[in-house]
Every structure is written in C-alpha cells, then in structure tokens.
Design a protein around this motif. Sequence first.
Motif, PDB file in Angstrom:
ATOM      1  N   ILE B 397       0.843  -1.192   0.000  1.00  0.00           N
ATOM      2  CA  ILE B 397       0.000   0.000   0.000  1.00  0.00           C
ATOM      3  C   ILE B 397       0.878   1.241   0.000  1.00  0.00           C
ATOM      4  CG2 ILE B 397      -1.554   1.343   1.497  1.00  0.00           C
ATOM      5  CD1 ILE B 397      -2.977  -1.277   2.162  1.00  0.00           C
ATOM      6  N   GLY B 398       0.535   2.209  -0.789  1.00  0.00           N
ATOM      7  CA  GLY B 398       1.225   3.493  -0.702  1.00  0.00           C
ATOM      8  C   GLY B 398       2.316   3.737  -1.722  1.00  0.00           C
ATOM      9  N   ALA B 400       1.978   4.005  -5.035  1.00  0.00           N
ATOM     10  CA  ALA B 400       1.501   5.039  -5.967  1.00  0.00           C
ATOM     11  C   ALA B 400       1.517   6.404  -5.282  1.00  0.00           C
ATOM     12  CB  ALA B 400       0.094   4.706  -6.456  1.00  0.00           C
ATOM     13  N   ALA B 401       1.160   6.416  -4.011  1.00  0.00           N
ATOM     14  CA  ALA B 401       1.131   7.678  -3.270  1.00  0.00           C
ATOM     15  C   ALA B 401       2.530   8.281  -3.187  1.00  0.00           C
ATOM     16  CB  ALA B 401       0.563   7.445  -1.869  1.00  0.00           C
ATOM     17  N   LYS B 402       3.515   7.427  -2.897  1.00  0.00           N
ATOM     18  CA  LYS B 402       4.895   7.899  -2.768  1.00  0.00           C
ATOM     19  C   LYS B 402       5.393   8.443  -4.121  1.00  0.00           C
ATOM     20  CE  LYS B 402       8.820   6.068  -0.188  1.00  0.00           C
ATOM     21  NZ  LYS B 402       9.400   4.810   0.315  1.00  0.00           N
ATOM     22  N   THR B 404       3.603   9.476  -6.810  1.00  0.00           N
ATOM     23  CA  THR B 404       2.912  10.671  -7.301  1.00  0.00           C
ATOM     24  C   THR B 404       3.301  11.890  -6.451  1.00  0.00           C
ATOM     25  OG1 THR B 404       0.983   9.950  -6.024  1.00  0.00           O
ATOM     26  CG2 THR B 404       0.957   9.492  -8.361  1.00  0.00           C
ATOM     27  N   ARG B 405       3.533  11.657  -5.182  1.00  0.00           N
ATOM     28  CA  ARG B 405       3.971  12.754  -4.313  1.00  0.00           C
ATOM     29  C   ARG B 405       5.338  13.264  -4.766  1.00  0.00           C
ATOM     30  NH1 ARG B 405       2.451  16.742  -2.839  1.00  0.00           N
ATOM     31  NH2 ARG B 405       0.586  15.704  -2.061  1.00  0.00           N
ATOM     32  N   ALA B 408       4.850  15.301  -7.852  1.00  0.00           N
ATOM     33  CA  ALA B 408       4.177  16.569  -7.557  1.00  0.00           C
ATOM     34  C   ALA B 408       5.133  17.541  -6.858  1.00  0.00           C
ATOM     35  CB  ALA B 408       2.934  16.327  -6.705  1.00  0.00           C
ATOM     36  N   GLN B 419      -1.424   2.065 -13.800  1.00  0.00           N
ATOM     37  CA  GLN B 419      -1.050   1.152 -12.730  1.00  0.00           C
ATOM     38  C   GLN B 419      -2.032   0.015 -12.660  1.00  0.00           C
ATOM     39  OE1 GLN B 419      -1.465   1.937  -8.392  1.00  0.00           O
ATOM     40  NE2 GLN B 419      -1.711  -0.270  -8.608  1.00  0.00           N
TER      41      GLN B 419
END
Lengths: 448, 448
Positions: B397-398, B400-402, B404-405, B408, B419
């Motif tokens: 988990i996370g 994609a978050a890491k 994309t962050r 950004a 994905q």
Amino acid sequence: MKVIKFGGSSLASAEQLKKVLNIIKSDPERRIVVVSAPGKRSGSDTKVTDLLIQYAEAYLAGKDYTAIQQQIIDRYQSMADELGLHSAMNDVRDGLQELAKMDKNSPERVLDAFKASGENNNALIVAEFLAKNGLPAVYVNPREAGIIVSDVPGNAQILPDSYEKIYQLTERDGVLVIPGFFGYTENGDICTFSRGGSDISGAIVAAGVKAELYENFTDVDAIFSAHPGLVKNPKAITELTFREMRELSYAGFNVLHDEALIPAFHADIPVVIKNTNNPEAPGTRISSARTIGKETVSGIAGDSGFLSIYLSKYLMNREVGFGRKVLRILEDMHLKYEHMPSGIDDISIILREDQFTDEIEQTLIRRLKEELHLDEIKIKHDLAMVAIVGEGMKNSIGVAAKATRALADNQINIEMINQGSSEVSIMFSLENGQEKRAIRALYDAFFN
Amino acid sequence: MKVIKFGGSSLASAEQLKKVLNIIKSDPERRIVVVSAPGKRSGSDTKVTDLLIQYAEAYLAGKDYTAIQQQIIDRYQSMADELGLHSAMNDVRDGLQELAKMDKNSPERVLDAFKASGENNNALIVAEFLAKNGLPAVYVNPREAGIIVSDVPGNAQILPDSYEKIYQLTERDGVLVIPGFFGYTENGDICTFSRGGSDISGAIVAAGVKAELYENFTDVDAIFSAHPGLVKNPKAITELTFREMRELSYAGFNVLHDEALIPAFHADIPVVIKNTNNPEAPGTRISSARTIGKETVSGIAGDSGFLSIYLSKYLMNREVGFGRKVLRILEDMHLKYEHMPSGIDDISIILREDQFTDEIEQTLIRRLKEELHLDEIKIKHDLAMVAIVGEGMKNSIGVAAKATRALADNQINIEMINQGSSEVSIMFSLENGQEKRAIRALYDAFFN
C-alpha cells in the motif's frame, strides 16, 4: 424559452401540483412543461405507472381488471377533486377505459400504451389545473408535438427528423403541457422510451425548440459531490460539464439517466436539476463548458460489481493484433468491457459482473487461453471502482498524489489506477467493500 | 553445466582474453563458451563487425577490398601474436579470403556471411587460446552445435527442432567454444540473428543444453536501479525476475536485448549479467522468481519519443466494437501501439513517434475521425514514459502515493498513470524533457 420537466414525486398530489403552478408562474420563459405520471405520495404509496402495469397484466391475462382500473381512476379523481377540476377527468376516465379495448395480439404494444397513459392523463390534469389558475396552458399530445420515434416498444429512440417538427412548437402561444415518457411511431402506435423516459422527452423537446435551458425538477436540491448516504452533508455541486456528469453517473450517481442527456448534449442545451420542494435552491447546472474555480475535484462516485481478467504473455507487446483479438472474443460473446488498460506483456480487462454466469466465465477463460496462447490468466471478482471527477484536475499538479495518499493513509490497496485517458477523471479499482471507505477518504481529502 | 557468453569488449584484445581464460578456469561448470566478435579496444577503435561490413560492401560494389581485408586479418593476427597462437590464424586468414569468392547474386547472404565471420574467427582464436592454456577447449561450428535457423538474413529465428539437437552438446567433453550471432539454415546458408545476436545465441544454447545458468559477461558490474548517467551511484540490482527485466528494458534499460531473454525465459534458465573486468562482483541475476525483500521498487527507467492520440465521443462506452475499430485502423496502417487506456467516453492511444511521418499522422487522424465519428481528437507529441518497476509493489500500500507525491513535489505534471494492468510496474507519461527530472525524483523517493 425554457423547457421544464417535473418528475413523479413533483406531481404526486394536489399539494405538489400547487408548487408546480407557482414554479411555472414565476418565470414567463417556462413555456413548455413535460410531465411524468404521478409518483408516490408517501413511502408506502404505489406509483401510477406500477398500477397501470398491473392493469395491463390483468387485461392481457383475461382477468377481472375493474378494481385496478377503478383504483387508477380514483387516483386522478382525488387530485382533480382537490384541485376543483372537471373537464380533464372525462378524458382521463375515457382514456383509461378505452385501453381495455386494445388488440391483445401485441402484448408489448398493449403494455406500452397502458404505461404511457400515466403521463398522458397527468398532462391532461396539469393542463386544466394551470389553465384554471391563470396560465394560458394547453395539453399537447406527443404526436402533435412531433415526437416521432422508432418502433421499439419500451426502448424507442427519437427519429432525427422529429426535431424539425418539434421546433414548430415555438410558434405556439401559451404554456404547452406535454406528457413525457412516450412518442408515436410513424404508424401512429405509442412506444415508450427506456428507463428515465420523461427525462428523455424533456431533453428531446428542449433540443427541438432550441430552448435556452432545460429545467429538470425533481426532489433533491442539487447533485452532491458525494452520495449523502456515505458522506455527511456533502457539498452541493452548482455547475458540471456534460462529461463530468457522464463520469459521475457512470461511477454511481443516478440522479438523471445518461440517455436523457444525449439530446441536450448534442443540441448544446444547458440542463439544470432543481427541487420542486425548494425551488429557491440554485440546483446543479450541466452544460458543455463551465467556469473552473479553484476546486480541482467536482465529485466522487463509486460503484461495485466489477471483475477483472488479467492476461499475461511474454513479449505480448510485439504481437501485432493481440489487443484486437481480445476484443474480438469479447464481441463474439456479446460481453461489454469497461476498461482495458495494458502493460507491456499484460492486459487487464474490466467488465461488469452482471454479464456473467459461471458458464460464460468458463467459456471466456477457455477461449482467451486457447486462442491467445497466454502464459497466465487470472480472474478477480468483486471489484469496486471509485472515480474522482473534475474539469479542474487536468492541469493541476498533485491531484493523483493527494488521492493516492488519502487511500494509502486509510489502508486501502489500489488494484488499478486509470488516469489520463479521460481528461476529467481518475479511476481507481479496489477490492469490493472498500469503495465506501475510499469515497469517504477521498471526500475528506478534497473537500474538508 | 553453465553457458557463458562474452561480449565484444570482453574479447577485444589479448589482455581481455586473459581475463576470459581466468573466468572460465575458475568454474569447471563453465563448459560452453559463446563468443562475440572483437569489440573496440579503445574509444576510437572500430569493431571488427563494422570492418567486415566495409569489406562486404567493397566486395559487392566490385571495388578493391584488399586493404580492408588485410586490416581485419591484421586485427586477429595481432591478438594471435600477443597470445602466441599459430594454428587458428590459418583458418582465420583462409576464411576471410574465401569470403571474397561468394556469389554476389544474393547480397543479403553475402553480408550475413561476412558479418558472421567476425564471431566465427574469434571462436577459433579463443578455442586455441584456451586449449593452449590448459583447458580442453574445442571450436564448435554452429551447424555442428545444432543452431538451425529460419532463412531470414539479418533476422533469423531459431527453429524449434534445433533444441533437441543442441542438447546433444551435453554429451561432449571439454569446453566448447561456439561463435555467437549466427546459425545455419536447413539449406546450409549462414543467417545472422538481429541486434544483440550473440546474446541470443548464448540463450539458445543455454536453453538447448538445459543449463543451470546462462552467464552473460559484459563490461558493467550489474544492472543498476537507475541509469548511472542520471543518478549518482545508483544501487546495483542483485536479482530481477524476467518480467521486471522486460519492463525495465522496455522503459529504457538496454543492457541486454529483450529477444535474447526469450529462450531463457521459455526454458526457465536463470541469466546472470556479470563484468569481465570485475568478475568478483555478484552481477545481476534474472530468473522467473526471486526472493522479495523489503524493497518495493527494483528499478526506475524512462524513455522519450512517444505521442498520444486522445479520442473522445459522447457515449463511446455504449458503442460495441469501438475499441476494436480503433485497433483495426492501427493494424491497417501497420502502426504498433504501446498502450490504449480508456475512460468512459474517451480512449488514449500511446505510440512511439518514430513510426510517424507528417503524412502518416494526417492519414491516421483523418481515418479515426471519419470512421469513428468522433466528437474530438487531439494529438500530443513529445511525451516521455517513466516506469517504476518491482515485484514487491504488488501488495504494498502506498507505492503510488509515494511516487505521485515525489513527482508533484518536483512540479512534474503527470499526463497519464497506468497502474495495475501490469503487476510489476507503474507507468507515468510525462511531457518530454521531464523524464530525467522524474527519474531522479522517483529514485530519491524510493532509494534514498
């Protein structure tokens, strides 16, 4: 000129009709009124359309239908009595009785004619009521209005030539009251539209008369940025584009049926969703372009009941025609796919689960395996899709980061991300049961 | 038994050959040696294969080729002299002179035979050198080894029956030295493989003899988790799966050509990339499965030169066969697409730009517009693709978050995220010129 359509709950009782009167009176541009059949007056009530279906079934089965016929007549009568109407009720009563003389050889036509009478009778009532209360209102039959449709009972489509005829309504004076939900075939038979039929009629008439606005009056103040059942006091959306609305409806919003927007979209007529019970609320305006504020996301929606099929084959991306072969098999089997994102050596196909039986699933898997010589095939049931939708996202950096962070922080594993193919949405696929939590997490991230 | 392949730089000089000798001697399982032609000895040097192409061109054009022929003979001679070899040089000289007697009517065959002699002569030299230094080494001609290929000069494919014949090499004693890059057709003509041909030969032989390992010796210590030209001291990757390697090569890593891995993949033979100049380094092992550590991401790669075509049509997703029609047009025009993510009413097609001329682009746009009745079509040039690749990402988990962050935070706008279609990668498409910054940002996020 505005076309204004009222839904069943807006026309369920005398009390509701008084609200309708005030709404029409308050704006002289409200010149064409499209009406549904009377809806439920309370939670335990039955919609007139459902009574009509019972009536049709009894008639077709050769059973005694007098009680149900009377129940329907009484329903209109009670409204007419309360509103002090007289003349319309003769037509209503005659019409409802005439139905039971139809040729039973085409049960589909019988059913369509019975169902359509719900709207038709209500238009008679509404027209008399408006006229009695100072508006120059007249009932206009859909055939007279020019709503000529294809001969497909229950799923009629407007014929393109109709629009020119409908435009002639602009030459008429007064307020025209047109029953929604049905049109006439070129042979003069009644055919109904599909689900959300009166919304479709309203949009067709609005497109035909080139209305400045199509007002769709229902029982909600607006379209909300998330489902009120999932998120507490979600923000009302004041403006949406047609494509935002499409994405939101697709992903679970069902205020207005997709098909109803087609004529408005093609004729570029703005649509506004408003509340008969609270007409002062600004509602939600849907149009081809809108001003983009500082909010990147307009709404968050989700739906469940998807499955994914993962196909993997070493060097797939060198094989010319591979994707087409996959689609050919789906088409052969009459399966509609939702998305088909591809990697280098793999493709995932997302489909709605309700198209499948065990047997269809087995056949599909076998055909894909045998005809595509796959290394691996995996099927995953019970997926949900959640979409964040907004015209403002396109050129905004960090939207994906915010969304994926919100999901990760809530321990939600993302099966798939689809961003960029649509300019106005990012879609996530998740395990079933996670979509509600995901919607809440995303709402918090973007709206709170 | 291990099959060990040496690249051109590992065999460019007498000094390099001594390293090769030590490497083979150090492991008695290293029983089959596949060799390239001598590569460059220094930056300004010319590869023997390039000299052979000049020789072939001069011969085919009827020009004087004696100088270039002599230059090639001298190149081998200087190695032989330094290594004190004698017998192989007679075969090398004869072979190089015999080439100039070939029938000129099939220039493609002439070119293939000239090119193949680079590897063939080197195998003769290497075999004598190893034998002279205490190894029971013999030269084995590819025909004798069983490498029978399709009759496509410059792009031959191994014939499936060959593997059984190649397996018979396991019955032979000693160290077998086989020239890479070419095989023989069933008619006995020489045909070369495509780009990276000796890597392909090594993989074919490894698959044929069911080797425990295919060692590919080159001039880098390992495959790195990002390009050393972009990221300072990137982490060496010790283990990869075949599919991770595929994703990384696709997205810009080019240590080993994709095609070279096919025979190893299908026969499930692990491949290790090692450095002739630093054989103690563990290298990178590529196999069908690996132990997954706590690192989610194995490598980050990127490539530029893509374009996207965005197609939009209201209610596209209701139109059965729409995607297939798009693919049909691409296939008609012999255009290969990389990805085709779809939204509800839109599809984006990502293709490599090098397939296009202005005319092809115009034709494609016109056909898509006309045949699909689109609402909108937009073409975007100069896109880059960046991929993060890793078997460990799937259930984490996370990630994609890491990612994309990180993008950004570095003000990099993501055009598209793909994905989940692949289990081992997340791909981002970005504007050209942003991929280097993106790779650095992602490397920092996942490795620093």
